[in-house]
Write an enzyme that holds these catalytic residues in place. Structure first.
Site, short mmCIF file in Angstrom:
data_model
loop_
_atom_site.label_atom_id
_atom_site.label_comp_id
_atom_site.label_asym_id
_atom_site.label_seq_id
_atom_site.Cartn_x
_atom_site.Cartn_y
_atom_site.Cartn_z
N LYS A 1 27.67 -9.20 76.21
CA LYS A 1 28.00 -8.69 74.88
C LYS A 1 26.76 -8.35 74.09
O LYS A 1 26.78 -7.42 73.29
CB LYS A 1 28.86 -9.71 74.10
CG LYS A 1 30.31 -9.75 74.58
CD LYS A 1 31.23 -10.27 73.49
CE LYS A 1 32.68 -10.27 73.97
NZ LYS A 1 33.58 -10.94 73.03
N LYS B 1 41.68 -1.35 77.08
CA LYS B 1 41.76 -0.51 75.89
C LYS B 1 40.57 0.43 75.78
O LYS B 1 40.65 1.46 75.12
CB LYS B 1 41.87 -1.39 74.64
CG LYS B 1 40.66 -2.31 74.45
CD LYS B 1 40.75 -3.12 73.18
CE LYS B 1 39.43 -3.78 72.83
NZ LYS B 1 39.07 -5.01 73.48
N LYS C 1 39.65 -2.23 85.87
CA LYS C 1 40.83 -2.87 85.27
C LYS C 1 41.38 -2.02 84.13
O LYS C 1 40.62 -1.39 83.41
CB LYS C 1 40.44 -4.26 84.70
CG LYS C 1 40.75 -5.36 85.65
CD LYS C 1 40.88 -6.77 85.11
CE LYS C 1 40.42 -7.18 83.76
NZ LYS C 1 40.44 -8.65 83.58
#
Ligand code: TRP
Length: 333
Positions: free
Chosen positions: A115, A200, A197
């Site tokens: 991140k 969004k 995968k």
């Protein structure tokens, strides 16, 4: 727990709109867990602000997520459903655990590394200490099990380390939880990039739970199949990942085995297969979407659910927090 059931807890970040991968991979199996376990499910809104959020969207997604879970069968009478920020004990225990977690341990978290690489302009302290807040989320409720995906195992591991460390100093304060690897849900891949995968962040290959039927159908009709020459519906994940993904989705939705699906589409091409899978998904999601919409129109009911949830959760959480405060030497209020 007093009723003899083991306790299970999980937090879900309202950081994106829920999609078919979330449903088939996880949510679908949750409703039945409440027969077996005392379940706590919370909207991890405090975790989402480690990355900048649009406030109105965060509020909308938090409420929609609650409504969707209920629509998917999580009965608020049998499950404790609440919002993390409504139970201040999470932040309070989070601080205490910050002081029992080492800089070096946190530096090794792969999610922190990922991140911070993705958000190089906002590597904030919350992003770094996130596992301490997550440990607090868990340990407040003394759960036996925490159902998590692969990406969260390291965080449950550090939670166990911190709990053991604390217990070692102060006696048995925390139950040390086990990760719960749920009955494998389907692993749903992106419709237009079947090697990754469904997520969004790839909206064209992602079917959102609240999406309109015509949009769902369009995404399925455009789904990437494979450029093999046989062009038949056969399960071969290596050679034909796009077809295999559609088959897993169809199988998860209808309960049909891969053999049955191959027989059903014997002699028919991909062009016939794709809309049938699309239709099955539309019909799967339709009642969930309609029920979610109905619940969202009944704000008073949803407020009752999350207020009652926070009250129940807060009662348990505060018991643990009081014990911790006493152990570390804080003067009782
Ligand atoms: N970190 C989890 C995620 O990103 C969400 C989460 C927060 C969580 N607190 C938790 C999961 C406690 C399980 C238990 O998916």
């Amino acid at each position: 727990m007093e009723n003899g059931k083991k306790t299970l807890l999980s937090g879900i970040q309202p950081s994106g709109d829920l999609h078919l991968g979330n449903y088939l991979g996880a949510i679908k199996n949750w409703a039945e867990l409440s027969d077996q376990f005392e379940c706590y499910w919370f909207m991890a809104d405090m975790h989402t602000i480690t990355v900048r959020q649009n406030p109105a969207d965060l509020r909308r997604r938090t409420l929609t997520q609650i409504a969707t879970y209920i629509a998917c069968g999580l009965d608020p009478e049998k499950n404790t459903i609440f919002v993390q920020s409504h139970v201040p004990a999470h932040a309070e225990l989070g601080w205490v655990l910050d002081c029992y977690t080492m800089f070096g341990e946190l530096s090794r978290m792969t999610q922190f590394k990922d991140k911070s690489a993705k958000n190089a302009d906002n590597i904030n302290a919350g992003l770094f200490t996130y596992p301490c807040l997550m440990a607090a989320d868990i340990l407040l409720y003394q759960p036996d099990f925490v159902p998590v995906g692969e990406d969260q195992k390291q965080h449950v591991e550090i939670c166990r380390d911190v709990a053991n460390r604390f217990n070692h100093v102060y006696g048995d304060v925390f139950t040390v939880p086990e990760p719960y690897i749920p009955k494998t849900g389907a692993r749903v891949m992106s419709l237009n990039a079947p090697e990754s995968k469904m997520s969004k962040s790839g909206p064209d290959g992602c079917v959102f739970m609240m999406e309109k039927p015509e949009d769902i159908m369009r995404k399925f009709k455009r789904a990437v199949t494979d450029s093999d020459t046989e062009r038949c519906v056969r399960y071969a994940p290596q050679e034909k990942p796009g077809v295999a993904n559609l088959m897993s989705i169809y199988s998860a939705v209808t309960g049909k085995s891969f053999d049955e699906i191959e027989r059903e589409f014997d002699g028919k091409g991909y062009g016939a297969f794709k809309p049938v899978v699309g239709e099955a998904v539309v019909e799967l999601l339709r009642p969930i979407r309609e029920e979610t919409e109905r619940l969202l129109a009944d704000k008073a009911y949803l407020e009752n659910v999350y207020r009652a949830g926070a009250e129940r959760a807060g009662y348990i959480a505060n018991k643990t927090l009081r014990k911790v405060y006493k152990k570390v030497g804080f003067l009782p209020r």
